[in-house]
Design a protein around this motif. Structure first.
Motif, short mmCIF file in Angstrom:
data_model
loop_
_atom_site.label_atom_id
_atom_site.label_comp_id
_atom_site.label_asym_id
_atom_site.label_seq_id
_atom_site.Cartn_x
_atom_site.Cartn_y
_atom_site.Cartn_z
N LEU A 10 164.28 -7.52 2.80
CA LEU A 10 163.93 -6.30 2.08
C LEU A 10 162.60 -5.76 2.58
CD1 LEU A 10 164.42 -4.19 -0.08
CD2 LEU A 10 163.47 -5.76 -1.77
N TYR A 11 161.64 -6.64 2.79
CA TYR A 11 160.35 -6.20 3.33
C TYR A 11 160.54 -5.50 4.67
CZ TYR A 11 155.92 -5.99 5.57
OH TYR A 11 154.84 -5.51 6.23
N GLN A 12 161.32 -6.13 5.56
CA GLN A 12 161.55 -5.54 6.88
C GLN A 12 162.26 -4.20 6.77
OE1 GLN A 12 160.22 -6.43 9.62
NE2 GLN A 12 159.33 -8.30 8.79
N TYR A 13 163.17 -4.07 5.80
CA TYR A 13 163.87 -2.80 5.59
C TYR A 13 162.87 -1.70 5.22
CZ TYR A 13 166.76 0.77 3.45
OH TYR A 13 167.34 1.98 3.12
N ILE A 14 161.96 -2.01 4.31
CA ILE A 14 160.95 -1.02 3.91
C ILE A 14 160.07 -0.65 5.10
CG2 ILE A 14 158.93 -0.61 2.44
CD1 ILE A 14 160.33 -2.44 0.33
N ALA A 15 159.59 -1.68 5.82
CA ALA A 15 158.72 -1.42 6.97
C ALA A 15 159.45 -0.65 8.07
CB ALA A 15 158.18 -2.74 7.51
N GLY A 185 156.06 -6.85 13.13
CA GLY A 185 156.44 -7.71 12.02
C GLY A 185 155.33 -8.13 11.09
N TYR A 186 154.15 -7.51 11.19
CA TYR A 186 153.06 -7.85 10.28
C TYR A 186 153.22 -7.10 8.97
CZ TYR A 186 150.84 -10.21 14.17
OH TYR A 186 150.57 -11.09 15.19
N SER A 187 152.63 -7.64 7.93
CA SER A 187 152.69 -6.99 6.62
C SER A 187 151.78 -5.77 6.61
CB SER A 187 152.26 -7.96 5.52
OG SER A 187 150.87 -8.21 5.62
N ALA A 188 151.96 -4.90 5.62
CA ALA A 188 151.11 -3.72 5.49
C ALA A 188 149.65 -4.14 5.29
CB ALA A 188 151.59 -2.87 4.32
#
Length: 198
Positions: A10-15, A185-188
């Motif tokens: 889900l995180y990757q989808y948002i990013a 692939g890093y977080s916001a």
């Protein structure tokens, strides 16, 4: 403030739904949930990939509109292949003392990009998709950048076959670093930290 746990996919989808350099997670989620800015009074979203937590401040929706949960249930989810999680991390490669010794903003900019390249050689080609409205930011040759626009001032990213446009202001360079971090692939939150290194 409320917290929700999200999985890596889900995180990757948002990013992966970032449409412009520096776009906030809040803006991405508003777009994905079909919520306009007028329908939300506040929506500050902080995504942290390491502990897979999304922190969201309370949002006030118009009573005539469906809630975000109802809207997301009605939408058909789009399947995206998640980016593989890497054990390598640019923060393990970046040396703050060496960074401080770089000459000016351009020197620090190239130093950080070089650290990204050393850390993510196989995935670094993803930066070629980062573009401005009228400009190409990255290319695999100096000529490709020169031919894509005027006053590009291309510079080689040290020890790589990649070139980057450096004729932009510091704010634009920070936005480019932010996008590079997200596409690798890093977080916001991590992307913001990288941007502040410049």
């Amino acid at each position: 403030m409320k917290q929700i746990d999200i999985d890596d996919e889900l995180y990757q989808y948002i990013a992966s739904n970032t449409q412009s350099i520096g776009e906030s997670a809040s803006t991405i989620l508003r777009r994905l949930l079909n919520l306009s800015g007028g329908e939300i009074q506040t929506a500050n979203v902080e995504l942290t990939q390491n502990n897979q937590t999304a922190t969201t401040s309370t949002a006030t929706l118009k009573s005539s509109e469906p809630s975000a949960a109802e809207t997301s249930k009605k939408q058909t989810p789009v399947a995206h292949a998640p980016v593989k999680q890497k054990s390598d991390n640019v923060f393990n490669v970046l040396n703050k003392e060496e960074l401080a010794m770089q000459k000016g903003v351009v020197g620090r900019f190239l130093f950080i990009l070089s650290a990204f390249y050393r850390t993510h050689k196989t995935d670094f080609s993803a930066v070629l998709d980062i573009k401005g409205r009228d400009r190409v930011y990255f290319a695999t040759s100096k000529e490709a950048l020169v031919n894509s626009g005027s006053s590009m001032n291309p510079k080689n990213i040290t020890d790589s076959e990649y070139w980057v446009m450096t004729n932009s202001n510091t704010t634009r360079k920070k936005m480019m670093l932010h996008e590079v971090a997200l596409c690798l692939g890093y977080s916001a939150e991590q992307a913001e930290k990288i941007r502040d290194y410049l």
